[in-house]
Scaffold this motif. Structure first.
Motif, short mmCIF file in Angstrom:
data_model
loop_
_atom_site.label_atom_id
_atom_site.label_comp_id
_atom_site.label_asym_id
_atom_site.label_seq_id
_atom_site.Cartn_x
_atom_site.Cartn_y
_atom_site.Cartn_z
N THR A 72 85.07 63.68 27.36
CA THR A 72 84.05 63.20 28.30
C THR A 72 83.05 64.30 28.61
N SER A 73 81.77 63.92 28.62
CA SER A 73 80.69 64.81 29.03
C SER A 73 80.43 64.58 30.52
N LEU A 74 80.76 65.56 31.35
CA LEU A 74 80.63 65.37 32.80
C LEU A 74 79.18 65.27 33.26
N ASP A 75 78.27 66.01 32.60
CA ASP A 75 76.87 65.92 33.03
C ASP A 75 76.31 64.53 32.76
N GLU A 76 76.70 63.92 31.63
CA GLU A 76 76.26 62.54 31.35
C GLU A 76 76.89 61.56 32.33
N LEU A 77 78.18 61.76 32.62
CA LEU A 77 78.89 60.87 33.55
C LEU A 77 78.25 60.92 34.94
N ILE A 78 77.94 62.13 35.42
CA ILE A 78 77.34 62.29 36.75
C ILE A 78 75.93 61.73 36.79
N SER A 79 75.17 61.90 35.72
CA SER A 79 73.82 61.32 35.67
C SER A 79 73.87 59.81 35.82
N GLY A 80 74.89 59.19 35.22
CA GLY A 80 75.07 57.74 35.35
C GLY A 80 75.40 57.33 36.78
N ILE A 81 76.24 58.13 37.45
CA ILE A 81 76.59 57.84 38.85
C ILE A 81 75.36 57.96 39.74
N ILE A 82 74.54 58.98 39.51
CA ILE A 82 73.32 59.19 40.30
C ILE A 82 72.38 57.99 40.14
N SER A 83 72.24 57.50 38.92
CA SER A 83 71.39 56.32 38.68
C SER A 83 71.91 55.11 39.45
N GLU A 84 73.25 54.97 39.49
CA GLU A 84 73.87 53.83 40.18
C GLU A 84 73.64 53.89 41.69
N LEU A 85 73.64 55.11 42.26
CA LEU A 85 73.52 55.27 43.71
C LEU A 85 72.10 55.58 44.17
N ASP A 86 71.17 55.63 43.23
CA ASP A 86 69.80 56.04 43.54
C ASP A 86 69.13 55.12 44.56
N VAL A 87 69.33 53.80 44.42
CA VAL A 87 68.70 52.85 45.35
C VAL A 87 69.21 53.07 46.76
N LYS A 88 70.53 53.25 46.92
CA LYS A 88 71.12 53.48 48.24
C LYS A 88 70.55 54.74 48.88
N ALA A 89 70.37 55.80 48.07
CA ALA A 89 69.82 57.05 48.60
C ALA A 89 68.37 56.89 49.01
N LYS A 90 67.59 56.21 48.17
CA LYS A 90 66.16 56.04 48.46
C LYS A 90 65.93 55.18 49.69
N GLU A 91 66.81 54.23 49.95
CA GLU A 91 66.70 53.40 51.16
C GLU A 91 66.79 54.26 52.42
N LYS A 92 67.49 55.41 52.33
CA LYS A 92 67.62 56.32 53.47
C LYS A 92 66.63 57.48 53.39
N GLY A 93 65.79 57.48 52.34
CA GLY A 93 64.82 58.55 52.17
C GLY A 93 65.46 59.86 51.72
N LEU A 94 66.57 59.78 51.00
CA LEU A 94 67.31 60.97 50.56
C LEU A 94 67.12 61.23 49.07
N TYR A 95 67.28 62.48 48.67
CA TYR A 95 67.31 62.81 47.25
C TYR A 95 68.77 62.96 46.80
N VAL A 96 69.04 62.66 45.54
CA VAL A 96 70.33 62.96 44.91
C VAL A 96 70.01 63.57 43.56
N LYS A 97 70.37 64.84 43.38
CA LYS A 97 69.96 65.56 42.17
C LYS A 97 71.15 66.26 41.53
N LEU A 98 71.10 66.33 40.20
CA LEU A 98 72.03 67.14 39.43
C LEU A 98 71.30 68.40 39.00
#
Length: 221
Positions: A72-98
């Motif tokens: 497993t490539s962890l950087d690819e896995l985490i990038s996928g998680i960030i994409s999944e949670l991006d809408v939730k973060a943006k609704e609160k005006g937050l950034y989520v970055k790797l």
């Protein structure tokens, strides 16, 4: 376990249909209708997460959890998680970055689904308990181990609470104040899933209102 399985099927259907209604799959809906439909979707997703947590708990405590190791490539896995949670973060005006690493990281042999769930739980929690700023994820190769750091600018944790965070049905004061609907199982499940993969998990915080750092350390093998 049986009850959890039976509950998950209708909840998945409710979430799916609510989502399709919001996407106008059955025709355009009125603006005033969108709010209650969104509430249905949010509530059903929250219930579904609770059911999944209870199902994971029953599997862990009965010793019937399946383990499937793969590269497993962890950087690819985490990038996928960030994409999944991006809408939730943006609704609160937050950034989520790797954070970009300076060196390419090795692939790890681990149970991808379980490590994904553990990391997702940490990032999701960080978003829940942060009102300003955001969440930064870092990956580092240190002494033959890969360390994941999830840091946030949120509510923080008091020193006496840290030791209890990873117990089942346990939540800190910030959890009780900001997220009344949580089950208190997310970090317990994350800890068990990390340990299944031969790793360890812990948390640090300078105190209330000063953000939190959650770490996962995994062997490189």
């Amino acid at each position: 376990s049986i009850a959890s399985h039976q509950l998950r099927t209708p909840l998945t259907a409710i979430s799916g249909y609510a989502s399709m209604v919001l996407e106008n799959s059955y025709g355009k809906i009125l603006q005033k209708t969108k709010v209650p439909i969104k509430n249905i979707l949010t509530s059903s997703e929250r219930l579904l997460q609770l059911v999944n947590d209870l199902l994971n708990l029953s599997r862990i405590e009965s010793g019937k959890i399946e383990i499937k190791f793969s590269k497993t490539s962890l950087d690819e896995l985490i990038s996928g998680i960030i994409s999944e949670l991006d809408v939730k973060a943006k609704e609160k005006g937050l950034y989520v970055k790797l954070k970009d690493g300076l060196k390419p990281l090795p692939k790890l042999t681990l149970d991808q689904d379980k490590i994904r769930q553990a990391i997702l739980n940490l990032i999701d929690n960080a978003i829940k308990y942060t009102d300003k700023g955001g969440v930064m994820i870092e990956l580092n190769n240190e002494n033959g181990k890969l360390k994941i750091l999830v840091s946030d600018t949120g509510a923080g944790i008091e020193k006496e609470e840290i030791g209890r965070l990873f117990e089942s049905f346990s939540r800190g004061a910030a959890g009780n104040k900001f997220w009344a609907n949580g089950s208190g199982l997310g970090l317990y499940v994350a800890k068990k899933f990390v340990e299944i993969n031969g790793g360890r998990i812990w948390a640090e915080s300078p105190g209330r209102g000063k953000g939190s750092n959650f770490y996962i350390e995994l062997p490189i093998k």
